[in-house]
Design a protein around this motif. Structure first.
Motif, mmCIF file in Angstrom:
data_model
loop_
_atom_site.group_PDB
_atom_site.id
_atom_site.type_symbol
_atom_site.label_atom_id
_atom_site.label_comp_id
_atom_site.label_asym_id
_atom_site.label_seq_id
_atom_site.Cartn_x
_atom_site.Cartn_y
_atom_site.Cartn_z
ATOM 1 N N SER A 102 0.813 -1.210 0.000
ATOM 2 C CA SER A 102 0.000 0.000 0.000
ATOM 3 C C SER A 102 0.850 1.266 0.000
ATOM 4 N N VAL A 103 2.054 1.181 0.520
ATOM 5 C CA VAL A 103 2.937 2.352 0.627
ATOM 6 C C VAL A 103 3.555 2.708 -0.720
ATOM 7 N N LYS A 104 3.945 1.722 -1.492
ATOM 8 C CA LYS A 104 4.704 1.947 -2.725
ATOM 9 C C LYS A 104 3.912 2.739 -3.766
ATOM 10 N N LEU A 105 4.631 3.643 -4.466
ATOM 11 C CA LEU A 105 4.041 4.438 -5.537
ATOM 12 C C LEU A 105 4.763 4.177 -6.852
ATOM 13 N N GLU A 106 4.010 4.089 -7.918
ATOM 14 C CA GLU A 106 4.576 3.989 -9.260
ATOM 15 C C GLU A 106 5.294 5.300 -9.574
ATOM 16 N N GLY A 107 6.559 5.219 -9.943
ATOM 17 C CA GLY A 107 7.333 6.413 -10.271
ATOM 18 C C GLY A 107 8.160 6.950 -9.116
ATOM 19 N N ALA A 108 8.054 6.346 -7.951
ATOM 20 C CA ALA A 108 8.815 6.780 -6.769
ATOM 21 C C ALA A 108 9.994 5.847 -6.534
ATOM 22 N N THR A 109 10.930 6.309 -5.727
ATOM 23 C CA THR A 109 11.932 5.419 -5.156
ATOM 24 C C THR A 109 11.264 4.789 -3.940
ATOM 25 N N ASN A 110 11.108 3.473 -3.941
ATOM 26 C CA ASN A 110 10.395 2.766 -2.876
ATOM 27 C C ASN A 110 11.369 1.928 -2.069
ATOM 28 N N LYS A 111 11.435 2.175 -0.774
ATOM 29 C CA LYS A 111 12.327 1.443 0.132
ATOM 30 C C LYS A 111 11.499 0.712 1.183
ATOM 31 N N VAL A 112 12.030 -0.417 1.629
ATOM 32 C CA VAL A 112 11.393 -1.172 2.709
ATOM 33 C C VAL A 112 12.415 -1.363 3.818
ATOM 34 N N ILE A 113 12.032 -0.980 5.016
ATOM 35 C CA ILE A 113 12.864 -1.174 6.205
ATOM 36 C C ILE A 113 12.277 -2.350 6.966
ATOM 37 N N GLY A 114 13.058 -3.390 7.130
ATOM 38 C CA GLY A 114 12.544 -4.586 7.773
ATOM 39 C C GLY A 114 13.187 -4.868 9.118
ATOM 40 N N ARG A 115 12.491 -5.663 9.865
ATOM 41 C CA ARG A 115 13.028 -6.209 11.112
ATOM 42 C C ARG A 115 12.416 -7.580 11.295
ATOM 43 N N ASN A 116 13.022 -8.372 12.135
ATOM 44 C CA ASN A 116 12.609 -9.769 12.266
ATOM 45 C C ASN A 116 11.325 -9.982 13.055
ATOM 46 N N GLU A 117 10.941 -9.013 13.859
ATOM 47 C CA GLU A 117 9.728 -9.191 14.650
ATOM 48 C C GLU A 117 9.046 -7.855 14.866
ATOM 49 N N CYS A 118 7.763 -7.903 15.169
ATOM 50 C CA CYS A 118 7.002 -6.695 15.430
ATOM 51 C C CYS A 118 7.234 -6.221 16.866
ATOM 52 N N ILE A 119 6.687 -5.087 17.205
ATOM 53 C CA ILE A 119 6.835 -4.496 18.532
ATOM 54 C C ILE A 119 5.785 -5.122 19.455
ATOM 55 N N SER A 120 6.176 -5.516 20.636
ATOM 56 C CA SER A 120 5.193 -6.059 21.562
ATOM 57 C C SER A 120 4.679 -4.934 22.459
ATOM 58 N N GLY A 121 3.436 -5.029 22.866
ATOM 59 C CA GLY A 121 2.834 -4.000 23.707
ATOM 60 C C GLY A 121 1.990 -3.038 22.889
ATOM 61 N N ARG A 122 1.781 -1.842 23.424
ATOM 62 C CA ARG A 122 0.909 -0.854 22.792
ATOM 63 C C ARG A 122 1.525 -0.200 21.561
ATOM 64 N N ASP A 123 2.834 -0.061 21.523
ATOM 65 C CA ASP A 123 3.491 0.588 20.393
ATOM 66 C C ASP A 123 3.457 -0.311 19.161
ATOM 67 N N THR A 124 3.687 0.301 18.002
ATOM 68 C CA THR A 124 3.768 -0.458 16.756
ATOM 69 C C THR A 124 5.032 -0.044 16.001
ATOM 70 N N PHE A 125 5.468 -0.906 15.102
ATOM 71 C CA PHE A 125 6.591 -0.574 14.234
ATOM 72 C C PHE A 125 6.232 0.634 13.376
ATOM 73 N N HIS A 126 4.971 0.758 12.999
ATOM 74 C CA HIS A 126 4.492 1.916 12.236
ATOM 75 C C HIS A 126 4.818 3.219 12.974
ATOM 76 N N GLU A 127 4.554 3.252 14.267
ATOM 77 C CA GLU A 127 4.857 4.439 15.079
ATOM 78 C C GLU A 127 6.355 4.676 15.169
ATOM 79 N N TYR A 128 7.125 3.609 15.283
ATOM 80 C CA TYR A 128 8.577 3.717 15.442
ATOM 81 C C TYR A 128 9.279 4.232 14.191
ATOM 82 N N LEU A 129 8.647 4.073 13.020
ATOM 83 C CA LEU A 129 9.307 4.458 11.772
ATOM 84 C C LEU A 129 9.731 5.924 11.741
ATOM 85 N N ASN A 130 9.014 6.792 12.427
ATOM 86 C CA ASN A 130 9.383 8.217 12.403
ATOM 87 C C ASN A 130 10.193 8.634 13.629
ATOM 88 N N LYS A 131 10.810 7.674 14.288
ATOM 89 C CA LYS A 131 11.659 7.954 15.449
ATOM 90 C C LYS A 131 13.081 7.466 15.148
#
Length: 146
Positions: A102-131
Motif C-alpha cells: 500500500s505504501v509503494k508508488l509507481e514512479g517513486a523510489t520505494n524502500k522497505v525497512i525490515g526487522r525480524n519481529e514486530c513491537i510487543s505492547g501498545r506501540d507499533t513498528f508503524h509508530e517507530y518508523l518516524n523515530k
C-alpha cells in the motif's frame, strides 16, 4: 516535505489538487497508506482513531481513488516512500498498521525497512518508523535521498 502515515496522503493531495506540483521539490513518505488500509487492521484502527480520516484511508474510499487516479507521482518532484515490514500475515508484509504494498508508488523510489519481529505492547513498528532513535535506517534513507 517529509510526512508520516496520513500526512503523506495529505501532502500528495496538496501536490495533486492544490498547486503543490509547482512548489514541492521532494516528497518523502514514511509508512503512508497510499493505496489505503485494508484487511483486519482497518477495524482496529477506526476504533482507536474514529472519524473521517479513518474512512478516507480505507482502500475503497473516494479519497484514495481520487488520489491514485492518473499519475501517482506527478510533476518533476522526486518521491521517496519508506515502508516498514516486521511481519508477514499470510497476505502481505506490514508494519503492524500499513501493508508494504500500500505504501509503494509507481514512479517513486520505494524502500522497505525490515526487522525480524514486530513491537510487543501498545506501540507499533508503524509508530517507530518516524523515530530515528528507534529505527535509524529510516533517517539514513532520508539523508541519502536528500
Amino acid at each position: 516535505i517529509i510526512a508520516h502515515s496520513m500526512g503523506g496522503l495529505v501532502a500528495r493531495e496538496y501536490i495533486k489538487d492544490y498547486g503543490g506540483v509547482s512548489k514541492v521539490d521532494k516528497l518523502i513518505e514514511i509508512g503512508s497508506p497510499n493505496h489505503g488500509i485494508y484487511g483486519l487492521v482497518i477495524g482496529d484502527l477506526c476504533v482507536v482513531h474514529p472519524g473521517l480520516e479513518c474512512i478516507d484511508m480505507q482502500y475503497d474510499s473516494s479519497f484514495i481513488a481520487n488520489l491514485n487516479s492518473g499519475d501517482e507521482t506527478p510533476g518533476s518532484i522526486k518521491y521517496l516512500t519508506i515502508a516498514g515490514s516486521c511481519d508477514n500475515n499470510g497476505e502481505d508484509y506490514h508494519d503492524e498498521v500499513i501493508r508494504v504494498s500500500s505504501v509503494k508508488l509507481e514512479g517513486a523510489t520505494n524502500k522497505v525497512i525490515g526487522r525480524n519481529e514486530c513491537i510487543s505492547g501498545r506501540d507499533t513498528f508503524h509508530e517507530y518508523l518516524n523515530k530515528p532513535s528507534k529505527v535509524p535506517e529510516v533517517y539514513n534513507e532520508i539523508i541519502k535521498f536528500i
